[in-house]
Design a protein around this motif. Structure first.
Motif, mmCIF file in Angstrom:
data_model
loop_
_atom_site.group_PDB
_atom_site.id
_atom_site.type_symbol
_atom_site.label_atom_id
_atom_site.label_comp_id
_atom_site.label_asym_id
_atom_site.label_seq_id
_atom_site.Cartn_x
_atom_site.Cartn_y
_atom_site.Cartn_z
ATOM 1 N N LEU A 21 10.919 -15.413 77.157
ATOM 2 C CA LEU A 21 12.361 -15.563 77.330
ATOM 3 C C LEU A 21 12.705 -16.221 78.653
ATOM 4 O O LEU A 21 13.637 -17.041 78.732
ATOM 5 N N ASP A 22 11.948 -15.877 79.712
ATOM 6 C CA ASP A 22 12.275 -16.356 81.051
ATOM 7 C C ASP A 22 11.732 -17.745 81.345
ATOM 8 O O ASP A 22 12.238 -18.437 82.229
ATOM 9 N N ASN A 23 10.705 -18.175 80.623
ATOM 10 C CA ASN A 23 10.066 -19.462 80.903
ATOM 11 C C ASN A 23 10.075 -20.426 79.725
ATOM 12 O O ASN A 23 10.497 -21.573 79.863
ATOM 13 N N VAL A 24 9.619 -19.955 78.563
ATOM 14 C CA VAL A 24 9.468 -20.851 77.419
ATOM 15 C C VAL A 24 10.813 -21.138 76.759
ATOM 16 O O VAL A 24 11.170 -22.297 76.536
ATOM 17 N N ALA A 25 11.559 -20.086 76.435
ATOM 18 C CA ALA A 25 12.823 -20.258 75.714
ATOM 19 C C ALA A 25 13.800 -21.136 76.489
ATOM 20 O O ALA A 25 14.435 -22.024 75.923
ATOM 21 N N VAL A 26 13.903 -20.890 77.797
ATOM 22 C CA VAL A 26 14.867 -21.674 78.590
ATOM 23 C C VAL A 26 14.432 -23.137 78.690
ATOM 24 O O VAL A 26 15.272 -24.031 78.740
ATOM 25 N N VAL A 35 0.077 -15.202 86.180
ATOM 26 C CA VAL A 35 0.313 -16.081 87.334
ATOM 27 C C VAL A 35 1.797 -16.367 87.490
ATOM 28 O O VAL A 35 2.346 -16.333 88.597
ATOM 29 N N ARG A 36 2.470 -16.664 86.365
ATOM 30 C CA ARG A 36 3.878 -17.054 86.427
ATOM 31 C C ARG A 36 4.797 -15.889 86.794
ATOM 32 O O ARG A 36 5.835 -16.088 87.423
ATOM 33 N N ILE A 37 4.458 -14.679 86.373
ATOM 34 C CA ILE A 37 5.320 -13.538 86.679
ATOM 35 C C ILE A 37 4.692 -12.663 87.756
ATOM 36 O O ILE A 37 5.100 -11.524 87.950
ATOM 37 N N GLY A 38 3.702 -13.225 88.455
ATOM 38 C CA GLY A 38 3.011 -12.456 89.490
ATOM 39 C C GLY A 38 3.919 -11.999 90.613
ATOM 40 O O GLY A 38 3.609 -11.037 91.319
#
Length: 216
Positions: free
Chosen positions: A25-30, A154-157
């Protein structure tokens, strides 16, 4: 002990799937709805390919570890496994390209290595099942999914600050580099220890106990 292990597995998968949805939701969907990251604004094709392939692998991966689905619906297990493999290869190959152009120059090596690991572990998982080596297939599938999930970690680290381990890092580039390497490879190391190190030590301990019992 089995009840505790089962509870631990349920909690672990709940966390993994929950973080996967948060990442989506925070990376792909947007991104798919119009947002373009400044880091990869000139490479929408490779970023889009990476997100699509990674999403397939991320969400079809947990299905592969369900014993109930595997025994009850073997055909679906095999189909979802093929989708996972395709997604993992797409994600890995596109990550190789993105590793060359990452805005974080020190992070390019970790991204490249992680991409290679995704491709290698996924290939060996496929090769193992083609040769009917179920145990090897299971282990390489675990390694493959850990590597796929590491992209998410890594992305939500930033949600899990590493200050308690390494102290506060003022340099933002160095801080991001530490985050990239930690969340890229520590999960794989932990998985390797649980899959191979711990069973090996347990077997040694059991043999010692048997030897001590027989000597009496």
């Amino acid at each position: 002990m089995k009840k505790i292990e089962r509870l631990f597995i349920i909690i672990l998968w709940t966390i993994i799937v929950g973080l996967s949805f948060y990442f989506f939701l925070d990376n792909v969907a947007v991104y798919l709805t119009g947002y373009k990251s400044k880091s990869f604004s000139n490479n929408p094709f490779w970023v889009g390919l990476h997100l699509v392939g990674g999403t397939l692998a991320l969400f079809f991966g947990p299905i592969q570890f369900s014993k109930w689905l595997r025994y009850k619906y073997l055909t679906f297990h095999r189909l979802s496994g093929k989708i996972y493999i395709i997604g993992a290869f797409i994600a890995g190959l596109s990550a190789l390209r993105l590793s060359i152009i990452s805005s974080c120059a020190p992070c390019r090596v970790s991204l490249f290595i992680l991409a290679v690991l995704v491709l290698a572990t996924t290939f060996f998982a496929w090769w193992s099942i083609k040769n009917k080596n179920l145990e090897s297939h299971r282990q390489f599938m675990v390694r493959s999914y850990i590597c796929v999930f590491s992209f998410v970690a890594v992305r939500i680290g930033g949600i899990f600050p590493l200050d308690f381990l390494f102290g506060q890092i003022d340099d933002p580039t160095f801080d991001r580099t530490v985050n990239e390497y930690f969340f890229s490879f520590v999960p794989l190391l932990i998985g390797e220890m649980l899959m191979t190190w711990w069973p090996t030590l347990k077997n040694i301990r059991d043999k010692i106990k048997v030897g001590q019992t027989s000597s009496h």
